[in-house]
Design a protein around this motif. Structure first.
Motif, mmCIF file in Angstrom:
data_model
loop_
_atom_site.group_PDB
_atom_site.id
_atom_site.type_symbol
_atom_site.label_atom_id
_atom_site.label_comp_id
_atom_site.label_asym_id
_atom_site.label_seq_id
_atom_site.Cartn_x
_atom_site.Cartn_y
_atom_site.Cartn_z
ATOM 1 N N LEU A 175 0.857 -1.180 0.000
ATOM 2 C CA LEU A 175 0.000 0.000 0.000
ATOM 3 C C LEU A 175 0.898 1.238 0.000
ATOM 4 N N LEU A 176 0.846 1.988 -1.088
ATOM 5 C CA LEU A 176 1.605 3.226 -1.211
ATOM 6 C C LEU A 176 0.717 4.387 -0.787
ATOM 7 N N ARG A 177 1.204 5.179 0.156
ATOM 8 C CA ARG A 177 0.477 6.360 0.606
ATOM 9 C C ARG A 177 1.298 7.600 0.277
ATOM 10 N N TRP A 178 0.618 8.667 -0.151
ATOM 11 C CA TRP A 178 1.319 9.913 -0.427
ATOM 12 C C TRP A 178 0.391 11.099 -0.163
ATOM 13 N N ASP A 179 1.009 12.219 0.123
ATOM 14 C CA ASP A 179 0.301 13.475 0.335
ATOM 15 C C ASP A 179 0.254 14.202 -1.006
ATOM 16 N N PRO A 180 -0.908 14.362 -1.621
ATOM 17 C CA PRO A 180 -0.954 14.961 -2.953
ATOM 18 C C PRO A 180 -0.492 16.410 -2.994
ATOM 19 N N SER A 181 -0.487 17.088 -1.853
ATOM 20 C CA SER A 181 -0.023 18.475 -1.834
ATOM 21 C C SER A 181 1.490 18.573 -1.811
ATOM 22 N N ARG A 182 2.167 17.510 -1.367
ATOM 23 C CA ARG A 182 3.636 17.453 -1.374
ATOM 24 C C ARG A 182 4.059 15.984 -1.484
ATOM 25 N N PRO A 183 3.796 15.396 -2.615
ATOM 26 C CA PRO A 183 3.966 13.934 -2.747
ATOM 27 C C PRO A 183 5.395 13.452 -2.551
ATOM 28 N N ARG A 184 6.366 14.244 -2.933
ATOM 29 C CA ARG A 184 7.746 13.786 -2.837
ATOM 30 C C ARG A 184 8.287 13.890 -1.415
ATOM 31 N N ALA A 185 7.561 14.606 -0.575
ATOM 32 C CA ALA A 185 7.989 14.749 0.821
ATOM 33 C C ALA A 185 7.139 13.920 1.768
ATOM 34 N N GLY A 186 6.041 13.368 1.259
ATOM 35 C CA GLY A 186 5.117 12.684 2.157
ATOM 36 C C GLY A 186 4.655 11.352 1.632
ATOM 37 N N ALA A 187 5.590 10.460 1.286
ATOM 38 C CA ALA A 187 5.216 9.147 0.746
ATOM 39 C C ALA A 187 5.790 8.038 1.616
ATOM 40 N N GLU A 188 5.011 6.969 1.762
ATOM 41 C CA GLU A 188 5.479 5.798 2.488
ATOM 42 C C GLU A 188 4.900 4.549 1.840
ATOM 43 N N LEU A 189 5.601 3.448 2.043
ATOM 44 C CA LEU A 189 5.196 2.167 1.468
ATOM 45 C C LEU A 189 4.971 1.178 2.603
ATOM 46 N N GLN A 190 3.786 0.638 2.682
ATOM 47 C CA GLN A 190 3.457 -0.379 3.684
ATOM 48 C C GLN A 190 3.348 -1.741 3.017
ATOM 49 N N ARG A 191 3.984 -2.751 3.607
ATOM 50 C CA ARG A 191 3.754 -4.130 3.189
ATOM 51 C C ARG A 191 2.744 -4.759 4.129
ATOM 52 N N TRP A 192 1.725 -5.385 3.556
ATOM 53 C CA TRP A 192 0.688 -6.075 4.304
ATOM 54 C C TRP A 192 0.790 -7.564 4.011
ATOM 55 N N ASP A 193 0.818 -8.388 5.051
ATOM 56 C CA ASP A 193 0.867 -9.847 4.912
ATOM 57 C C ASP A 193 -0.440 -10.469 5.395
ATOM 58 N N TYR A 194 -0.788 -11.580 4.762
ATOM 59 C CA TYR A 194 -1.921 -12.370 5.252
ATOM 60 C C TYR A 194 -1.438 -13.240 6.412
ATOM 61 N N LEU A 195 -2.072 -13.086 7.560
ATOM 62 C CA LEU A 195 -1.738 -13.867 8.749
ATOM 63 C C LEU A 195 -2.857 -14.877 8.977
ATOM 64 N N ALA A 196 -2.540 -16.149 8.749
ATOM 65 C CA ALA A 196 -3.568 -17.191 8.797
ATOM 66 C C ALA A 196 -4.226 -17.276 10.170
ATOM 67 N N GLY A 197 -3.458 -17.069 11.238
ATOM 68 C CA GLY A 197 -4.023 -17.160 12.578
ATOM 69 C C GLY A 197 -5.097 -16.135 12.836
ATOM 70 N N ASP A 198 -4.975 -14.988 12.169
ATOM 71 C CA ASP A 198 -5.957 -13.910 12.305
ATOM 72 C C ASP A 198 -6.957 -13.884 11.156
ATOM 73 N N ASP A 199 -6.661 -14.674 10.118
ATOM 74 C CA ASP A 199 -7.474 -14.681 8.895
ATOM 75 C C ASP A 199 -7.665 -13.274 8.362
ATOM 76 N N GLY A 200 -6.533 -12.566 8.242
ATOM 77 C CA GLY A 200 -6.627 -11.202 7.733
ATOM 78 C C GLY A 200 -5.280 -10.682 7.275
ATOM 79 N N PHE A 201 -5.313 -9.593 6.498
ATOM 80 C CA PHE A 201 -4.102 -8.893 6.090
ATOM 81 C C PHE A 201 -3.786 -7.815 7.114
ATOM 82 N N HIS A 202 -2.488 -7.731 7.478
ATOM 83 C CA HIS A 202 -2.051 -6.763 8.478
ATOM 84 C C HIS A 202 -0.757 -6.092 8.021
#
Length: 263
Positions: free
Chosen positions: A226-253
């Motif tokens: 999941l890539l997140r960015w601030d459209p008003s200053r995208p080059r200064a406000g971007a981050e990348l989140q990796r989400w994994d499926y955790l079978a024990g929780d039956d969900g992506f986290h």
């Protein structure tokens, strides 16, 4: 903040129903602006598998964008592979779905078809494609994030995966860096990572693992980015989140967040 969900290698035909359902729940919660699927949408490029993939995308009720992977060209039907390799893909996913531009507030995404009918697994980038992407990068509005997505990666973080890079990757990386690329997105190897590529200006390689398939590798569960960015200053406000499926929780986290620096 805006967000883009990067999926890859869903391999419908080998999907795990519980993982598909969990991914749909995650998308509903996070509500990204667009869902990007970087190839290997199906396992064997059958009409039924493409229809299942299309039904999944339609259930998300969000804008989506796709490119084909090597598994999205028929493998055993040689006549179709040679004469109409993307016929089933286009029939279900749209005529203009193999490549093109997508502009969002603060971001330009350039989709590149790296698959070839004559290649079984390998990807390839032609000089013409490299030049066209370079032009699209240079013509992007000032200050936006510039993303290029291929199925087979242009850069990898493990020596064992070097053979999976696109043919033409070195030239593409050099030209696209010069033209202003910020992120190079891919899939194919079922190995998720985000790495800053060494060089004279920051360029980030972002790979997604398999999103929904049972074909996990190297002990890594199904995952997405999941890539997140601030459209008003995208080059200064971007981050990348990796989400994994955790079978024990039956969900992506979310399990890892990388702050992306471009200066």
């Amino acid at each position: 903040m805006k967000s883009l969900l990067h999926l890859s290698d869903t391999h419908f035909g080998t999907e795990v129903p519980a993982v598909v359902a969990a991914l749909e729940r995650m998308v509903l919660r996070e509500a990204p602006e667009v869902v990007l699927l970087s190839g290997d949408i199906t396992q064997r490029a059958t009409r039924a598998q493409f229809r299942t993939a299309r039904a999944f995308l339609d259930r998300l009720r969000l804008p989506w964008s796709v490119i084909p992977g090597n598994h999205d060209i028929p493998l055993l039907d040689l006549v179709t592979r040679m004469l109409r390799p993307y016929a089933r893909y286009r029939q279900e996913l749209g005529e203009a779905s193999t490549h093109g531009l997508l502009d969002l507030p603060g971001l330009r995404l350039i989709r590149v078809k790296s698959t070839r009918r004559r290649r079984h697994i390998d990807g390839e980038l032609s000089r013409r494609q490299i030049a066209e992407v370079s032009r699209a990068l240079r013509e992007a509005p000032s200050g936006v994030l510039r993303l290029v997505v291929t199925h087979q990666p242009v850069w990898v973080d493990r020596e064992r995966d070097r053979h999976n890079r696109c043919h033409g990757a070195d030239l593409a990386l050099s030209r696209w860096r010069d033209a202003g690329a910020d992120l190079l997105l891919a899939g194919h190897i079922h190995w998720p990572f985000v790495r800053r590529i060494a060089g004279d200006r920051p360029v980030w390689a972002v790979n997604a693992g398999t999103a929904t398939s049972s074909r996990v590798r190297d002990g890594v569960p199904q995952s997405c980015n999941l890539l997140r960015w601030d459209p008003s200053r995208p080059r200064a406000g971007a981050e990348l989140q990796r989400w994994d499926y955790l079978a024990g929780d039956d969900g992506f986290h979310p399990i890892e967040t990388t702050r992306l620096q471009f200066d």
